[in-house]
Scaffold this motif. Structure first.
Motif, mmCIF file in Angstrom:
data_model
loop_
_atom_site.group_PDB
_atom_site.id
_atom_site.type_symbol
_atom_site.label_atom_id
_atom_site.label_comp_id
_atom_site.label_asym_id
_atom_site.label_seq_id
_atom_site.Cartn_x
_atom_site.Cartn_y
_atom_site.Cartn_z
ATOM 1 N N ASP A 1 0.347 -2.270 10.409
ATOM 2 C CA ASP A 1 -0.912 -2.728 9.828
ATOM 3 C C ASP A 1 -1.089 -4.212 10.078
ATOM 4 O O ASP A 1 -0.231 -4.871 10.679
ATOM 5 N N ASP B 1 -4.110 0.072 6.593
ATOM 6 C CA ASP B 1 -4.199 -1.281 6.054
ATOM 7 C C ASP B 1 -4.378 -1.261 4.542
ATOM 8 O O ASP B 1 -3.729 -2.022 3.810
ATOM 9 N N GLN C 1 -1.117 -0.201 2.714
ATOM 10 C CA GLN C 1 -0.100 -1.242 2.615
ATOM 11 C C GLN C 1 -0.497 -2.310 1.591
ATOM 12 O O GLN C 1 0.366 -2.845 0.885
#
Length: 419
Positions: free
Chosen positions: A133, A151, A154
């Protein structure tokens, strides 16, 4: 063919053709085959029977076998998706002896730990940027919904962990195994904490320090090339919070008592620690020999029954445990798909054999979380009985507050990775 007979019991959810190097075709399973395993080398027939869990991955890396009609992931999923575990089907004498050898395999004194870290984590930043990411988080994401992207997952993982740490501005935090610095930078930026990150990877250290300076956080975040055994509560002071994400898998069972004793010695009396690690649901075992040789030397994903006794002996309170089941399978799916989409770039950086190795690693790891009992546990630890509230509601409220406080820029592609 002996290989076909060995695979037969695992093929309960489909069928497979095996095309030997002699041109003979053998069918395994029931129904129309969806894939063909082609062996290009006569010696491979013997290798796969004698030591399949090591030799299969090596043969795929070397191009001595190929999968027709699908990918290596499709092949592994076909073998592992049924009720029979292919690990048991393909057991052999070496693997039967593995539990007796694992203490030796997991012995990770400082010099070996440094060598093991360099083997994997000193690959270039540019390579990992191909599939991770935007914040270079190389551990399990947290997927609140099925359509959560990598993304966002995370970012959610970092919020989830920060909420369990009960952080306040000015607190001293130790990040054990800090990677490329994303967690440390997040904690400093989102909570006002002062964070020290330690790693054994020189490549990660350089990237983390560069990111801290570019983010303007050099006064609140520092990174050092140190092992957890080199930290001392008297010399380095006590920390209000300790976090470790994706590092415990490299400690090794023989060192668990040392790890938790050192963690306790570094925690303030009212301190809190959060350990995030891969684990296994089926009790103590041994690391896959191919993974141990090529990807994570010295690595091992423990059962909780191996971890909790060491926590108890260290005199720590286990104040919360959460099991994340399919979150890492989804994380690995994203990594695998991203890597395959940029495979040509990876081959330009490395070579074809390395790319096949990495593809096999990502596919096999995802399979282990989907079908073979691997999971992630988050364990909250404290020195004192009253270090955290009596009920877990505070985690939900803290996570919501961190979500509301997150700047809009954090959700833009590339925003979190200071270059």
């Amino acid at each position: 063919m002996l290989l076909a007979r060995l695979l037969g019991p695992a093929m309960t959810a489909g069928a497979l053709d095996i095309l030997g190097a002699d041109g003979r075709r053998h069918r395994v399973g029931v129904g129309a085959p969806s894939l063909t395993l082609r062996l290009h080398d006569k010696a491979l027939h013997r290798d796969l029977v004698v030591n399949p869990r090591l030799r299969f991955g090596e043969a795929y890396m070397d191009g001595r076998l190929s999968i027709e009609g699908g990918s290596i992931y499709d092949f592994l999923a076909l073998l592992c998706a049924g009720p029979e575990n292919v690990q048991g089907v393909l057991g052999n004498v070496r693997e039967a002896l593995a539990p007796a050898l694992r203490l030796l395999q997991q012995s990770n004194p400082l010099r070996r730990s440094r060598r093991n870290a360099a083997h994997h984590y000193d690959l270039s930043r540019a390579f990992f940027e191909l599939f991770l990411d935007r914040d270079l988080q190389y551990s399990c994401g947290y997927f609140p919904t099925p359509d959560t992207g990598l993304d966002e997952a995370q970012e959610a993982k970092k919020r989830h962990i920060a909420a369990k740490l009960l952080l306040q501005p000015g607190m001293r935090v130790l990040d054990v195994g800090c990677g490329w610095g994303g967690m440390a930078l997040y904690l400093a930026r989102a909570t006002g904490a002062h964070v020290t990150g330690i790693t054994l990877s020189t490549e990660q250290l350089a990237v983390a320090r560069d990111r801290a300076e570019r983010a303007g956080l050099g006064d609140r975040v520092r990174f050092e090339l140190r092992d957890y055994r080199q930290m001392d509560g008297q010399m380095d002071g006590r920390f209000d919070r300790i976090v470790s994400v994706g590092m415990f898998e490299h400690v090794g069972v023989p060192h668990y008592r040392t790890f938790f004793a050192r963690l306790r010695g570094l925690l303030a009396e009212d301190g809190v620690a959060l350990l995030h690690s891969i684990g296994r649901s089926d009790g103590p075992g041994a690391t896959n020999p191919w993974l141990r040789k090529y990807i994570f030397p010295g690595g091992y994903s423990p059962a909780l029954s191996e971890v909790i006794p060491a926590v108890e002996k260290a005199g720590l309170w286990n104040t919360d445990v959460e099991i994340l089941r399919l979150h890492y399978a989804e994380t690995l799916r994203h990594w695998r798909e991203r890597f395959l989409a940029r495979r040509d770039e990876a081959r330009a950086m490395c070579d074809e054999r390395f790319c096949r190795m990495w593809e096999f690693y990502l596919a096999g790891a995802e399979i282990s979380f989907r079908y073979q009992g691997h999971m992630v546990f988050q364990m909250q630890l404290a020195r004192s009985l009253g270090a955290v509230p009596l009920v877990r509601d505070y985690m939900v409220h803290a996570e919501a507050a961190l979500t509301d406080a997150a700047p809009a820029s954090a959700h833009r592609p590339g925003a979190s990775l200071s270059r």
